[in-house]
Design an enzyme around this catalytic site. Structure first.
Site, short mmCIF file in Angstrom:
data_model
loop_
_atom_site.label_atom_id
_atom_site.label_comp_id
_atom_site.label_asym_id
_atom_site.label_seq_id
_atom_site.Cartn_x
_atom_site.Cartn_y
_atom_site.Cartn_z
N ARG A 279 5.24 46.60 19.12
CA ARG A 279 4.55 46.71 17.84
C ARG A 279 3.08 47.00 18.12
O ARG A 279 2.49 46.43 19.05
CB ARG A 279 4.68 45.43 17.02
N GLU B 189 -0.88 52.08 12.51
CA GLU B 189 0.11 53.14 12.38
C GLU B 189 0.28 53.58 10.93
O GLU B 189 0.36 52.72 10.04
CB GLU B 189 1.44 52.58 12.91
N HIS C 72 6.14 56.95 17.48
CA HIS C 72 7.16 55.92 17.27
C HIS C 72 8.57 56.51 17.38
O HIS C 72 9.34 56.52 16.43
CB HIS C 72 6.97 55.24 15.90
#
Length: 326
Positions: free
Chosen positions: A240, A269, A287
């Site tokens: 993360r 993000e 990602h």
């Protein structure tokens, strides 16, 4: 009786769309190049009974309030940290997720970007396309060896263990830090040594981050932690984004405290620091952890399982707020 209406926030496998269309009227946001913004989600929800949400969709109070008749948010995420589950529950909206099915795909991309940053794959590709060719014996693109080096795993859950197995394939020494030590048989299989986190940071040539995101792991890597790493070491993050304080990472790279970084996730993000974008010793991917066609189709089918169950009046198999069903 009117058919159930489903809004899918980005394109998914056509086989899954066809399956959903057999049970409902389906509208798909055609733009798969970016995460839909709040306005797009609100507009879609206004005319939907079920929201088919993808990993990065932020389903907040405004989205949930856009349609008082919204029945469910069926999500293609394992941890629904971008969904206001409490608000959905208050409104009687079912929320579903998917099981942890992305272990190997995430471990694969983790090792792919580790290799890419160590061996200057991305910058080499870029410069070669621009016409540069220093030759195979030149030092211009010389990077770091991977085989035989020390791989430090921070967080030895499913994905951390899978990355360790890949490291063993490269004859790497495996050390790891985790509040819970692995069982002896798994340590033996992985040939992994449990150490305090500070020692892992000091000894490893590659630090691979795999903790769950929690208050205690937010900014787990900041100035003090980067200062412990070798100046020849690299950091890799596919867990993360907020596990790393991005500004501290920029400082560590600019001051040559570490050799480079490979990132698939970001603190803010989908935004990323312009300074990181400009660095040749940083590999950035958008990602891609679960971005495998077969896996994504399977994930979408799990979401469809939940949606179809709701349409048919059955309990969805992956409901995370079952209290709304009563």
């Amino acid at each position: 009786m009117a058919r159930t209406r489903i809004f899918v926030t980005q394109p998914i496998a056509e086989s899954v769309i066809e399956r959903l269309r057999a049970a409902a009227d389906v509208t798909v946001n055609p733009d798969g190049t970016r995460v839909p913004d709040q306005a797009t989600l609100i507009e879609g929800v206004k005319n939907a009974d079920i929201l088919f949400a993808l990993l990065h969709d932020t389903v907040n109070k405004a989205v949930l309030a856009a349609n008082p008749n919204l029945r469910a948010v069926t999500s293609m995420t394992i941890t629904p940290d971008r969904i206001d589950v409490a608000e959905a529950t208050r409104r009687g909206i079912i929320v579903t997720n998917i099981p942890a099915v992305v272990t190997d795909a995430t471990a694969d991309i983790n090792f792919a970007i580790l290799l890419a940053v160590a061996r200057n794959v991305v910058v080499g590709d870029k410069k070669f396309r621009e016409g540069m060719y220093p030759g195979s014996q030149g030092n211009y693109f010389a990077g770091s060896a991977v085989s035989g080096k020390t791989l430090g795993i921070i967080g030895a859950g499913r994905i951390g263990q899978a990355v360790a197995r890949r490291g063993r394939g490269f004859n790497m020494r495996i050390i790891y830090a985790d509040p819970r030590r692995l069982p002896a048989d798994i340590e033996k299989e992985l040939q992994a040594t449990h150490l305090p986190m500070d020692e892992v940071l000091k000894q490893a040539d590659f630090i691979s981050l795999h903790p769950q995101l929690a208050p205690e792991t937010r900014h787990l890597m900041s100035d003090a932690q980067f200062a412990l790493m070798k100046p020849t070491a690299f950091i890799v993050n596919t867990s993360r984004g907020p596990v790393i304080e991005e500004a501290a990472l920029v400082r560590a790279l600019k001051s040559n405290k570490i050799a480079g970084a490979a990132l698939d996730v970001y603190e803010f993000e989908p935004k990323v620091s312009a300074e990181l974008v400009a660095m040749d010793n940083v590999v950035l991917t958008p990602h891609l952890g679960s971005a495998v066609l077969e896996l994504r189709e399977g994930m979408a089918n799990i979401v469809a399982d939940n949606a179809v169950a709701i349409i048919e009046g059955r309990q969805p198999p992956n409901c995370i707020n079952p209290e709304v069903l009563t």
